[in-house]
Design a protein around this motif. Sequence first.
Motif, short mmCIF file in Angstrom:
data_model
loop_
_atom_site.label_atom_id
_atom_site.label_comp_id
_atom_site.label_asym_id
_atom_site.label_seq_id
_atom_site.Cartn_x
_atom_site.Cartn_y
_atom_site.Cartn_z
N TRP A 24 -0.98 -7.95 -9.49
CA TRP A 24 -1.25 -8.95 -8.17
C TRP A 24 -0.37 -10.23 -8.70
O TRP A 24 -0.73 -10.81 -9.75
CB TRP A 24 -2.70 -9.29 -8.02
CG TRP A 24 -3.48 -8.03 -7.88
CD1 TRP A 24 -4.85 -7.80 -8.24
CD2 TRP A 24 -3.30 -7.04 -6.64
NE1 TRP A 24 -5.21 -6.48 -7.51
CE2 TRP A 24 -4.47 -6.07 -6.65
CE3 TRP A 24 -2.38 -6.98 -6.01
CZ2 TRP A 24 -4.38 -5.01 -5.94
CZ3 TRP A 24 -2.35 -5.81 -4.95
CH2 TRP A 24 -3.31 -5.02 -4.89
N ASP A 28 0.29 -12.51 -2.78
CA ASP A 28 0.17 -10.91 -2.42
C ASP A 28 -1.07 -10.81 -1.50
O ASP A 28 -2.01 -11.69 -1.63
CB ASP A 28 -0.13 -10.02 -3.43
CG ASP A 28 1.05 -9.88 -4.50
OD1 ASP A 28 2.21 -10.26 -4.00
OD2 ASP A 28 0.88 -9.33 -5.41
N VAL A 30 -4.25 -8.94 -0.19
CA VAL A 30 -4.97 -7.75 -0.34
C VAL A 30 -6.30 -7.70 0.40
O VAL A 30 -6.60 -8.54 1.19
CB VAL A 30 -5.49 -8.08 -1.80
CG1 VAL A 30 -4.17 -8.03 -2.83
CG2 VAL A 30 -6.34 -9.32 -1.99
N VAL A 44 -3.87 -13.43 -2.51
CA VAL A 44 -4.24 -14.01 -3.77
C VAL A 44 -3.71 -15.63 -4.03
O VAL A 44 -2.52 -15.75 -3.54
CB VAL A 44 -3.30 -12.92 -4.84
CG1 VAL A 44 -3.55 -13.45 -6.20
CG2 VAL A 44 -3.96 -11.69 -4.79
N LYS A 74 -10.45 -7.62 -10.72
CA LYS A 74 -9.17 -7.10 -10.04
C LYS A 74 -9.40 -5.86 -9.61
O LYS A 74 -8.53 -5.40 -8.79
CB LYS A 74 -8.12 -7.09 -11.51
CG LYS A 74 -7.55 -8.52 -11.87
CD LYS A 74 -6.59 -8.15 -12.81
CE LYS A 74 -6.18 -9.77 -13.26
NZ LYS A 74 -4.83 -9.64 -14.05
N GLY A 79 -4.60 -3.07 -2.52
CA GLY A 79 -3.32 -3.50 -2.10
C GLY A 79 -3.31 -3.50 -0.50
O GLY A 79 -3.89 -2.25 0.14
#
Length: 87
Positions: A24, A28, A30, A44, A74, A79
């Motif tokens: 990550w 990004d 998610v 993120v 995490k 994703g």
Amino acid sequence: MAPSRRKGAKKAAAAAAVEACRQWKVGDHVLAKVKGFPAWPAMVSEPEKWGYSTDRKKVFVYFFGTNKSAVTAKTAAIGHHVKPTMP
């Protein structure tokens, strides 16, 4: 006779999932999961920007639509390949 199971398949799959989680980067998109809530689209972000300390085992996310932020494991971030378009 039925084929035997491959030994260590679960360990290999878990190791691949952990490796994918380490990638990550800031910015990004998610789907992040926080205990007690469903997975929600998030981005993120940098924890220092919000006054939090850095933890390499966790990821700092900013949730879309709620304007809330959280620190999640995490492995709790999935994703999300579709980036929302901004008007």
